[in-house]
Design a protein around this motif. Sequence first.
Motif, PDB file in Angstrom:
ATOM      1  N   GLU A   1      -7.084   4.187  -1.470  1.00  0.00           N
ATOM      2  CA  GLU A   1      -6.171   3.039  -1.474  1.00  0.00           C
ATOM      3  C   GLU A   1      -4.896   3.222  -0.669  1.00  0.00           C
ATOM      4  N   VAL A   2      -4.356   4.441  -0.642  1.00  0.00           N
ATOM      5  CA  VAL A   2      -3.074   4.691   0.024  1.00  0.00           C
ATOM      6  C   VAL A   2      -3.310   5.735   1.121  1.00  0.00           C
TER       7      VAL A   2
ATOM      8  N   LYS B   1       0.823  -1.219   0.000  1.00  0.00           N
ATOM      9  CA  LYS B   1       0.000   0.000   0.000  1.00  0.00           C
ATOM     10  C   LYS B   1       0.853   1.265   0.000  1.00  0.00           C
ATOM     11  N   LEU B   2       1.999   1.197  -0.688  1.00  0.00           N
ATOM     12  CA  LEU B   2       2.864   2.358  -0.837  1.00  0.00           C
ATOM     13  C   LEU B   2       2.597   3.090  -2.142  1.00  0.00           C
ATOM     14  N   ALA B   3       1.720   2.526  -2.966  1.00  0.00           N
ATOM     15  CA  ALA B   3       1.359   3.135  -4.250  1.00  0.00           C
ATOM     16  C   ALA B   3      -0.043   2.692  -4.626  1.00  0.00           C
TER      17      ALA B   3
ATOM     18  N   THR C   1       1.567   7.871  -5.931  1.00  0.00           N
ATOM     19  CA  THR C   1       1.336   7.658  -4.509  1.00  0.00           C
ATOM     20  C   THR C   1       1.038   8.978  -3.788  1.00  0.00           C
ATOM     21  N   GLN C   2       0.918   8.879  -2.484  1.00  0.00           N
ATOM     22  CA  GLN C   2       0.730  10.047  -1.619  1.00  0.00           C
ATOM     23  C   GLN C   2       2.081  10.647  -1.262  1.00  0.00           C
TER      24      GLN C   2
ATOM     25  N   SER D   1     -11.209  12.328  -9.875  1.00  0.00           N
ATOM     26  CA  SER D   1     -11.546  10.905  -9.775  1.00  0.00           C
ATOM     27  C   SER D   1     -10.305  10.071  -9.459  1.00  0.00           C
ATOM     28  N   PHE D   2      -9.139  10.438 -10.015  1.00  0.00           N
ATOM     29  CA  PHE D   2      -7.910   9.715  -9.676  1.00  0.00           C
ATOM     30  C   PHE D   2      -7.536   9.969  -8.221  1.00  0.00           C
ATOM     31  N   LEU D   3      -7.623  11.217  -7.776  1.00  0.00           N
ATOM     32  CA  LEU D   3      -7.308  11.533  -6.374  1.00  0.00           C
ATOM     33  C   LEU D   3      -8.224  10.786  -5.419  1.00  0.00           C
ATOM     34  N   ASN D   4      -9.493  10.648  -5.771  1.00  0.00           N
ATOM     35  CA  ASN D   4     -10.415   9.882  -4.920  1.00  0.00           C
ATOM     36  C   ASN D   4      -9.944   8.444  -4.779  1.00  0.00           C
TER      37      ASN D   4
END
Length: 108
Positions: free
Chosen positions: A98-99, A25-27, A57-58, A90-93
Amino acid sequence: MKIYYITLNNTDEARKIGRTLLERKLAVCVNWFPITCAYNWQGEITEEAEVVLIVKTQDGYALEIEQVIQENITYTNFMAEISPVAVNQSFLNWLNAEVPVRSLQPTP
């Protein structure tokens, strides 16, 4: 959000590192593709095949990503952090679902 541009020797390395980042969950998403690299080495220009791994990732995951890379390769590679100016919502959501977002500690 951060994007990491990482150079590696081959697709097997990119696949293994990319899947490890996803499993941990790093990406939220990784991409890899072949490129040709040209560089100066010992007074001569050298060309060789490389693979680029792009990691989405974040903010705050650079050290963990670099650690996964170092667990899988023994040579010096390139890793650059890119800060997108704009990203579709939508990608940011999806990324945020997820991360986990890290609370960043102020640097002293």
